[in-house]
Structure formats: C-alpha cells, structure tokens
Design an enzyme around this catalytic site. Structure first.
Site, PDB file in Angstrom:
ATOM      1  N   VAL A 182       0.832  -1.204   0.000  1.00  6.81           N
ATOM      2  CA  VAL A 182       0.000   0.000   0.000  1.00  6.81           C
ATOM      3  C   VAL A 182       0.870   1.259   0.000  1.00  6.81           C
ATOM      4  O   VAL A 182       0.657   2.191  -0.785  1.00  6.81           O
ATOM      5  CB  VAL A 182      -0.971   0.011   1.208  1.00  6.81           C
ATOM      6  CG1 VAL A 182      -1.688   1.354   1.320  1.00  6.81           C
ATOM      7  CG2 VAL A 182      -1.986  -1.115   1.074  1.00  6.81           C
ATOM      8  N   GLU A 238     -11.065   6.162   4.145  1.00  6.04           N
ATOM      9  CA  GLU A 238     -11.858   5.636   3.028  1.00  6.04           C
ATOM     10  C   GLU A 238     -11.357   4.270   2.556  1.00  6.04           C
ATOM     11  O   GLU A 238     -12.144   3.378   2.236  1.00  6.04           O
ATOM     12  CB  GLU A 238     -11.806   6.643   1.856  1.00  6.04           C
ATOM     13  CG  GLU A 238     -12.576   6.262   0.606  1.00  6.04           C
ATOM     14  CD  GLU A 238     -14.070   6.164   0.830  1.00  6.04           C
ATOM     15  OE1 GLU A 238     -14.708   7.200   1.055  1.00  6.04           O
ATOM     16  OE2 GLU A 238     -14.619   5.029   0.777  1.00  6.04           O
ATOM     17  N   LYS A 281     -14.837  -4.565   8.475  1.00 10.04           N
ATOM     18  CA  LYS A 281     -15.264  -3.576   7.484  1.00 10.04           C
ATOM     19  C   LYS A 281     -16.761  -3.305   7.608  1.00 10.04           C
ATOM     20  O   LYS A 281     -17.202  -2.154   7.523  1.00 10.04           O
ATOM     21  CB  LYS A 281     -14.925  -4.070   6.084  1.00 10.04           C
ATOM     22  CG  LYS A 281     -13.419  -4.145   5.827  1.00 10.04           C
ATOM     23  CD  LYS A 281     -13.113  -4.934   4.565  1.00 10.04           C
ATOM     24  CE  LYS A 281     -11.624  -4.938   4.247  1.00 10.04           C
ATOM     25  NZ  LYS A 281     -11.303  -5.933   3.208  1.00 10.04           N
ATOM     26  N   GLY A 334      -5.372  -4.283  -3.042  1.00  6.52           N
ATOM     27  CA  GLY A 334      -4.305  -4.155  -4.043  1.00  6.52           C
ATOM     28  C   GLY A 334      -3.623  -2.812  -3.933  1.00  6.52           C
ATOM     29  O   GLY A 334      -4.167  -1.855  -3.379  1.00  6.52           O
TER      30      GLY A 334
END
Lengths: 414, 414
Positions: free
Chosen positions: B12, B125, B201, B298
C-alpha cells in the site's frame, strides 16, 4: 439556521421539500444549524392551494432572493427561465443546487465561473445518474486517478424501453407507450429516445472526468428509434442485450465520446442494468474499474442527490466551487478499438451482399434472414480494427444499386 | 507545499508514494499547493537500499513528526504499533490518513474523538472496499437518507476462493492454495476465511450508515472454511452462487449484522461479483438501492482511496473530522425476514430426518443425496419466517441420536 428557497415545485421539488423537512435537525448537533425551507416559486399558486407547503409559495421571483436565503434549489428543469434565475441567484451571492442537466451541459462553464466570481458554489450531483453519487466520487474520491474511460447507462426512459423490448419482446412503439403510461417517458419523448438527454449527462461526466470541456453537441449521438425486435433476436444469438450506452475515452489528445445503442453481453455488468436504473462504469489508472448503479431519476432518488449537495454547502460553506476547465476537448466520434460490429443490410440481391462481406472483413459471421421473415435482408457480425473501416464498407455498399439501407451496432464483448 | 510523511512502505505504501509523485502538481493551479512526500518510516532501511525513495527512509518515528509534516499516512496495517503511532500523530496535531480497517474497527471511536479534540482529521476511506468510494458516498452524498440496509462483499480473498470453487469446481483447500500462490491470501488466512476482516469492514460501514457504533465482535460471524464443492452443486440447483456476505439492517431499535456464506442468485448483482472484486449494495429510504463495486484491495486501488483522503484534507483542511456516534448499537444476529434456508444434515437414518422436515417447515424441497455420493446425508431447501425457527429445528434434530451434524445457509432470492 440555513434558509433554503426553491424554484419549482413539481416532482423533484416535492421530493426535495420532503427531504428538507425530514432532515430539519440533521445538522443541529454538529453545526448548530436548522434547515428551513422558506420560499417556493411556482407559476400558479392556485394550483397548489391544498398543499401542506402552500404558505411558502410565491409567484414572484424577487421573493426568492430575500436576504435571509442562503441556498437556492433550482428544480424547474429546462433552460428558460432557469438559466436567468440561476444567474440572478449567483449574482445575489446565493449558493445554488440544481438537478438540471440541460442547464449544466449548456451553461455549466459560465455558471461555475460566475459562482466562483461571487464567492458562492453551484452543485449539480443530481444532474447525472439521479441518486447515484457519481460526480463527487469522480471529482473527490478518484482525484488521484487519470480517468481513462467511462461506459454508462444514463437515461432511465430508454433503458426501460429497451428492457421491455428485450424481456417481453415488445415493439419499440408499444414499449414507448408503456413507458409513457407509467410516467417514465414524457408525451414528447424526443430528448430521451434521440439520445440527447444521455449525451448531456455524458458531457457533464466527461468534462469532470477528463478535466476538459466536452460539448454535448460534439458527441456522436444516435437514438433508439430504429431499434426493432429483430435486433434483439439477433443480439440473443450472441448472448447480448441492447443498451443505449454513453461512452467516452481518452484517445491520445482527443476524447472519444458517443451515445448509441450497443450490443452488450447479457451477463456483463451493463447488460444486467434493467428498467429505470442507471449505471456508470469508470476506469481509472490507479483504481481500475469502479461501477456505480442506482435509480437515475424519480422524486426521491433525485431529491437524495440534491440534499447531499445542500449538506455539502452547509458543511463546507466556505469552499470554492469547482470550475470546468477552460480547455475544450477535441471530440472524436469514431470507435477506434478492434471490435465486433453487427450490420443489417436491406438488399434485393442477397448473394452480392453476402459475397461482399468476407471481401471487406477478415472475420465475419453471416446470418440467414430467419427473423425478418423476408428475403431482402442480410445480417452479419464482423470484426473490424476500427469504426472507420465499417463506415467505409457501408458507404461503398450503399452506392451499389442492390443495397438499400444499412444499420450498424457496436458489439461489446465485455 | 503540503508535506506528507508515511508509516510503512509495503504494498500500500509503495502505491501511495507513486500516486503522490504522479499528482505532485494536482493542486498547484487551484490552491497553489505542491505535494511532497518527505519521510517514510520503515523497520529496516537496509532492505530498501535500491529504492528510488531511499533518501526519504527513516527508522526513527520521531523523524515522522517533524514540524513541517502536515499529513501522516499510516500504511503499516495491524494494531501494534499503528495504534500508538496514530495517537501520537493526532496529539502532535497532524492529519492522519489510514487504510487500516483493524485500527478503525477497534479504535475508531477513540481516534476520531482524539482527532477532533486536536483540531485535525483522520480519514479512512481505503479501510472499506479498497478503491470504491463508499464511506464518503454514505456519509456525504446519501446524508439525506436513512440507510435501511447494507449487503456487501467486503473481502476479496474469500470472494476469490469462492469464485474458483464455483467456476472451476475447485475444492476449498485448492482454491485457498491458489489464492496464496497468487498473493491474494496470506500465509495465515484466518482473518479472511474466518470472516473477521469482512466483519471489521462491515462494522465501520454500519457505524457510519446507521450512526450507531457497531462493534465488530458483536457481529454474527461465520467463515467459509466449511463450504465444500457439494454446497456449490446444491446451490446450482437453485441457480445460486455462494458468497461471503456482510449484511446489516435496521430492525426496530436493533441492528441486524452478520457475516456469513449465503446462497445468492447467480444473476443477481452480488452473485456476479467475481474474484478479488468487492461490492456494496446500500438501501436508503430516499435513494432506493445504490450499488458500488470495484477492486477491494491491491496496491493502486487502495492508494487511490488514500489519495482521495489526502486531497480531501488539502481541500478542506479546516473541516471537523467526522466522529462515530456515542450510542452503541444493540446487535441482533438473527435474520428475521421470511426467507429460504438450505440445510445439510448428516444422519444414519435418512427416513427419520426426511420425515421431520415437513413437520417443521410449511414449505420444503428435499433432495436426494446425489452429490455426496453416500447415503448418510439429507439436503433440503426450506422456507422459514425467521432464523430462530431454523435454529430451533437444528437444535431439536441434533439432540436425536440419528442426526450427527447440520450445516445451514441462508438463500437470498434477490
């Protein structure tokens, strides 16, 4: 206290009034603000006599611009007098929220600059995709991306008509009539079925996505009036559905942009969007494909987006309005990717036409005329490196005496 | 000049560094701000010796908090030391952007309040749905709605595994191994396959959507480890696919919340989300159903969302951070809608089990055991007014000597 005045009190306006009421205290805890709808401009007060908001109605535009009003919601649609009223509002330093795609597609550049000049903002999330949060998503959440392409279903009326033709085998005329009876299509459906509405929305989306002004009149626009049941039967042979797609794409220095009926795979994301739903597939260089879908019109979906804009103004009052780029996009209307195309050629000499196809296309799949039931048509799926080659063939064949008319549709494999 | 420091430089972090570079001048015209990545915290500088950003690396957390740094991107993941570092950052009055769902699910309430106390913001986000703009959409665009329900696929690893089991008839073990070989699953896949990641989540999404704190540990969580090829074969009989769904829903004063494998129609929007894609279907009282999908993880999809948050801070620097509600949600883990359920009952007395089903369910569809190939199983689709009735039956039958174990799956018809 945030005072909101509204222009227009039709379907969208009624929805907005209701949402303002439901959310009166939404910002009380955080911002100590209460929402008040203070005035509504209508053409004829008498027509709304029994309405619960009848005390707020006025026929005088000057009432709307009272000093205490902070935000003006334009819910009239069309250009006249919306355009003048919105300009007046901005010049009076009122924030504006509008759902009006005609207005933004036509005068967005000018109005956004006028807003900035006056230190206020103009928001228009509801102008594209109804309740779908698409403009803010592109403009804020995906800002780290270069947007590469957009594929979208932006007009619920035509999507409803095409869905009925596909699912129920209805003719175009009957499906249009049903849409009108159910209130999905207007008495004069031209702006929808000719693709203008979708083109206006695509121009707004693309202007934001590519940061270059895409004039909707430059877009290659084709409507759905010529689509018939046989097209759907042919489409089914390739497991396709037919959708009115608004597509745009960065092509070197140009922007490709079109609104046209396209054969899309039945089981693709766009192929499955039914009836009054809209969908927008955005391709970003970092995020990849992101898909948004939801109801593209209607009282509450549209009001939901308008309310989001009102909230944005309340929470970020001091922000600068976005502006549309000065730079005008150079629009290219030719699909330049290697693709499949479907053609139907009316002819009194099928053999000659059938012979001509493999001479012009490396790969082709020619169909007998089972569906149309007469012997004066040839249908074929062909592969072509770009749209120009297909157009060239069509021009060539049209000049022959035996070919009467040609219809073509892009076929998207995924 | 906006100075950004980053904690962590894995997948990331590398994506974020690249997007910051690509967008260095993105805010130059409008805000006269340039983006600069000024420091990156790593564990071991030696390991990144040849990296183009090697000049920015530090092993000392104090370097990160230099005075000129405005925004700190937390890209380490996990709780230790992220939690302490983020607290330090907020106390030093630095804005924070994180992609860390563990951190926000566990400490979101505390960290958001700490941010507000310090007059800075914390954005997250990317913690839900990777590159999909979902939190901002719910929190800002749909703010005029009462959110009624969420149905979502929030874990790409399990969706990849289930897709391979469905499409290629792979066993759970082989599909997991493939996911690990391709880098979609970690060596220790527990947090994914047991449903914890999706639950965290879902708790973040639901806390924002319903404005009540949904503790992920209160969610009814079931993983996918028990799903086998036969389940998929049974599902196909009903034209279903199996997906790990995170679902939540307003139920009077409670919130229903669960993460569990569910049979969904193959041609439904969620049934068609494949491989590493995520999807979130939000139902609002005004907007109706809105669907978002895209890559849930990803390097660049996650970096896209992180960058959107950075942009938000730059453009709205003075804004207050959102906070999670003080009010804790009371979680109800029982699906209370009339629905179909699928059951597989291991038994050495099939007749007794088959007899018991119609006695307990008004509508049922009992299957012979073609798939498992042995005679010690009964499979059935039953209708039930709520999950409790199914659980009661299962409890009852488990007490019988002839019923060994029972597996159940909710079947969603649309």
């Amino acid at each position: 206290m945030v005072n909101i005045a509204m222009l227009g009190y039709g379907v969208v306006g009624s929805g907005v009034a209701e949402l303002i009421l439901r959310n009166k205290y939404r910002f009380k805890d955080e911002l100590n603000e209460e929402l008040v709808l203070s005035k509504i401009l209508v053409k004829n007060i008498g027509r709304h006599a029994n309405n619960k908001n009848s005390g707020l109605l006025t026929e005088d535009i000057d009432d709307i611009f009272e000093e205490r009003v902070d935000i003006i919601v334009e819910a009239m649609g069309g250009l006249d007098p919306s355009y003048e009223y919105v300009k007046m509002a901005l010049n009076m330093k009122k924030h504006v929220v509008t759902a009006n795609k005609d207005l933004i597609a036509e005068y967005g550049y000018e109005l956004l600059r006028l807003a900035r000049k006056n230190g206020v903002t103009i928001h228009f999330e509801a102008s594209v995709g109804g309740g779908i949060p698409i403009l803010k998503s592109i403009n804020e959440c995906l800002v780290g991306n270069q947007i590469k392409s957009i594929k979208s279903i932006l007009n619920g009326t035509t999507n409803f008509i095409l869905s009925k033709m596909n699912r129920n085998g209805m003719s175009y005329g009957n499906a249009l009539k049903l849409a009108q009876d159910l209130g999905f299509a207007e008495a004069n459906p031209d702006s929808d079925v000719k693709g203008y509405d979708a083109a206006r929305k695509l121009s707004i989306l693309s202007t934001i996505a590519y940061n270059r002004r895409v004039n909707w009149k430059d877009i290659n626009i084709e409507g759905i009036m010529e689509i018939d049941s046989d097209d759907f039967r042919y489409a089914k042979l390739k497991k396709c559905n037919i959708k009115l797609l608004g597509m745009s794409k960065i092509c070197n220095d140009d922007i490709y942009a079109s609104v046209m009926p396209v054969m899309v795979k039945e089981d693709s994301v766009l192929g499955k969007i039914e009836n009054e739903y809209n969908a927008i597939l955005v391709e970003g260089d970092a995020v990849g494909d992101v898909m948004f879908s939801g109801k593209g019109a209607g009282m509450f979906p549209t009001a939901s987006a308008v309310f989001g804009d009102i909230a944005d103004i309340i929470e970020h009052k001091k922000e600068k309005s976005i502006v549309f780029s000065k730079e005008k996009a150079r629009i290219n209307g030719n699909w330049s990717l290697k693709s499949k195309w479907f053609m139907r050629i009316k002819t009194d000499d099928r053999i000659k036409v059938i012979e001509s196809i493999p001479l012009n296309f490396k790969s082709c799949y020619i169909l007998s005329n089972d569906f149309s039931g007469n012997k004066n048509e040839v249908a074929a799926f062909v592969s072509s490196d770009n749209e120009n080659a297909v157009n060239d063939y069509i021009e060539k064949i049209k000049q022959k005496k035996y070919a009467e008319s040609v219809k073509k549709l892009l076929v998207l494999d995924k």
